[in-house]
Design a protein around this motif. Structure first.
Motif, short mmCIF file in Angstrom:
data_model
loop_
_atom_site.label_atom_id
_atom_site.label_comp_id
_atom_site.label_asym_id
_atom_site.label_seq_id
_atom_site.Cartn_x
_atom_site.Cartn_y
_atom_site.Cartn_z
N PHE A 164 -29.01 12.99 6.29
CA PHE A 164 -26.87 12.83 5.52
C PHE A 164 -26.68 12.24 6.59
O PHE A 164 -25.86 11.05 5.98
CB PHE A 164 -26.58 14.33 5.60
CG PHE A 164 -27.49 15.35 4.42
CD1 PHE A 164 -27.39 15.30 3.31
CD2 PHE A 164 -28.04 16.14 5.46
CE1 PHE A 164 -27.93 16.22 3.07
CE2 PHE A 164 -29.20 17.43 4.37
CZ PHE A 164 -28.98 16.78 3.01
N LEU A 165 -26.72 12.06 7.80
CA LEU A 165 -25.80 10.64 8.24
C LEU A 165 -25.96 9.20 7.19
O LEU A 165 -25.04 8.92 7.28
CB LEU A 165 -26.22 11.06 9.71
CG LEU A 165 -25.93 11.37 10.78
CD1 LEU A 165 -26.28 12.13 12.64
CD2 LEU A 165 -24.03 11.45 10.51
N ILE A 166 -27.34 9.46 7.54
CA ILE A 166 -27.56 7.81 7.31
C ILE A 166 -27.44 7.93 4.94
O ILE A 166 -27.15 6.89 5.55
CB ILE A 166 -30.15 7.62 7.10
CG1 ILE A 166 -29.97 7.35 8.79
CG2 ILE A 166 -29.63 6.26 6.09
CD1 ILE A 166 -31.50 7.57 8.59
N ILE A 167 -27.83 8.75 4.34
CA ILE A 167 -27.31 8.86 3.47
C ILE A 167 -25.35 9.27 3.75
O ILE A 167 -25.18 7.24 2.52
CB ILE A 167 -27.72 10.15 2.73
CG1 ILE A 167 -28.83 9.99 2.55
CG2 ILE A 167 -26.21 10.43 1.43
CD1 ILE A 167 -29.60 8.87 1.58
N GLY A 168 -24.54 9.07 4.43
CA GLY A 168 -23.66 9.31 4.77
C GLY A 168 -22.72 8.18 5.02
O GLY A 168 -22.05 7.40 4.64
N ALA A 169 -23.66 7.08 5.40
CA ALA A 169 -23.65 5.68 5.85
C ALA A 169 -22.95 4.31 4.44
O ALA A 169 -22.52 3.87 4.96
CB ALA A 169 -24.11 4.97 6.66
N ILE A 170 -24.16 4.88 3.73
CA ILE A 170 -24.76 3.89 2.55
C ILE A 170 -22.71 3.49 1.08
O ILE A 170 -22.31 2.54 1.55
CB ILE A 170 -25.11 4.75 1.42
CG1 ILE A 170 -27.01 4.59 2.23
CG2 ILE A 170 -25.22 3.72 0.29
CD1 ILE A 170 -27.54 5.36 1.20
N PRO A 171 -22.42 4.88 1.45
CA PRO A 171 -20.99 4.18 1.40
C PRO A 171 -20.08 3.32 1.49
O PRO A 171 -19.13 2.57 1.21
CB PRO A 171 -19.93 5.72 0.62
CG PRO A 171 -21.57 6.73 0.49
CD PRO A 171 -22.67 6.48 1.81
N PHE A 172 -20.00 3.43 2.97
CA PHE A 172 -19.39 3.16 4.02
C PHE A 172 -20.00 0.91 4.07
O PHE A 172 -18.81 0.22 4.54
CB PHE A 172 -18.91 2.89 5.72
CG PHE A 172 -18.10 4.93 5.76
CD1 PHE A 172 -17.12 4.08 6.00
CD2 PHE A 172 -19.04 6.32 5.57
CE1 PHE A 172 -16.53 5.58 6.25
CE2 PHE A 172 -17.65 6.94 5.60
CZ PHE A 172 -16.95 6.72 5.88
N ILE A 173 -21.11 0.71 3.58
CA ILE A 173 -21.59 -0.46 3.25
C ILE A 173 -21.88 -0.65 2.42
O ILE A 173 -21.21 -1.84 1.99
CB ILE A 173 -22.71 -0.48 4.08
CG1 ILE A 173 -22.93 0.12 5.63
CG2 ILE A 173 -23.57 -2.03 4.38
CD1 ILE A 173 -24.11 0.17 6.08
#
Length: 261
Positions: A164-173
């Motif tokens: 979920f941390l990785i998935i959560g990073a996607i919008p920020f990038i």
């Protein structure tokens, strides 16, 4: 501005005006040349870095002429190599675009790390990224740095799942990169259309032209997803027809953008 359905319809009309054959040929030649450059031993990477910009401008110039229903020739792909200023503008623009996109990605990733991991873990995260860059930098002597830092994982609350941390990073990038990419998307058309413009002015003009038009271009790009999926199912053969269609549509968008500004 014209709606995207009309732009795509006009693009098809331009291609149907005896332009399909040469457009497909131009696309294949462009792909073969740019792909072959990267395969050259030792200097391939540098060659792509130097020549990708000029070839992009030539590719955009070719389809700009197709969209305007002008006479086209394969030689149009090499237009940026015939003008010193156009070549330099293409090269510098390409390097600036890479720098802008990667900087945007880095800022987004850093913001995600700070907000989600917290200050202490953020500092460890940055240290780990620094170590990783040293490990893969051929200039810096190699050390036995781990590819994975267990202390980073240990510093994060156990109830937080890495997935979920990785998935959560996607919008920020992804969101900032899409925004910036759409903003500078017209750079190659601008250089192709004006051989005397500088790289900075081309990027600036693209940014100004795209104000309030980013969503429209984004939706135009999304409208090709169905065709892209079908092209993949045909073992990518469909892209031979889809690529000229898409690029001519984008050229129509550019001209319509100028007419409306």
């Amino acid at each position: 501005m014209k709606n995207n359905i009309l732009l795509r319809s006009e693009a098809l009309a331009s291609l149907n005006n005896d332009k399909w054959g040469i457009s497909i040929g131009a696309f294949l030649i462009y792909m073969i040349i740019t792909g072959a450059i990267g395969l050259i031993p030792v200097v391939g990477g540098l060659g792509q870095l130097v020549l990708s910009g000029p070839f992009l401008v030539g590719y955009f110039y070719f389809f700009l002429k197709v969209s305007r229903e002008e006479s086209v020739d394969i030689e149009d792909l090499f237009i940026a190599f015939k003008s010193k200023n156009q070549f330099l503008a293409s090269l510098v623009s390409y390097l600036l675009v890479i720098l802008i996109v990667f900087t945007t990605m880095g800022i987004g990733l850093a913001l995600w790390a700070f907000l989600v991991l917290g200050r202490e873990s953020f500092n460890r995260f940055i240290d780990w990224i620094s170590h990783m860059s040293e490990k893969f930098n051929p200039i810096i002597p190699q050390t036995d740095l781990p590819l994975y830092d267990p202390s980073l994982a240990e510093s994060i609350s156990p109830e937080i799942n890495w997935f979920f941390l990785i998935i959560g990073a996607i919008p920020f990038i992804l969101i900032p990169v899409i925004y910036v990419s759409l903003s500078i998307s017209q750079t190659w058309f601008i250089i192709a259309n004006d051989e005397n413009i500088s790289a900075y002015d081309a990027l600036k003009e693209s940014w100004n032209l795209m104000r309030g038009k980013r969503l429209k271009l984004f939706l135009l790009e999304l409208s090709f997803i169905g065709w892209a999926i079908l092209s993949i199912l045909t073992l990518f053969i469909g892209f031979i027809f889809l690529a000229p269609y898409m690029q001519t549509s984008y050229a129509k968008f550019y001209d319509n953008l100028n007419e409306s500004s």
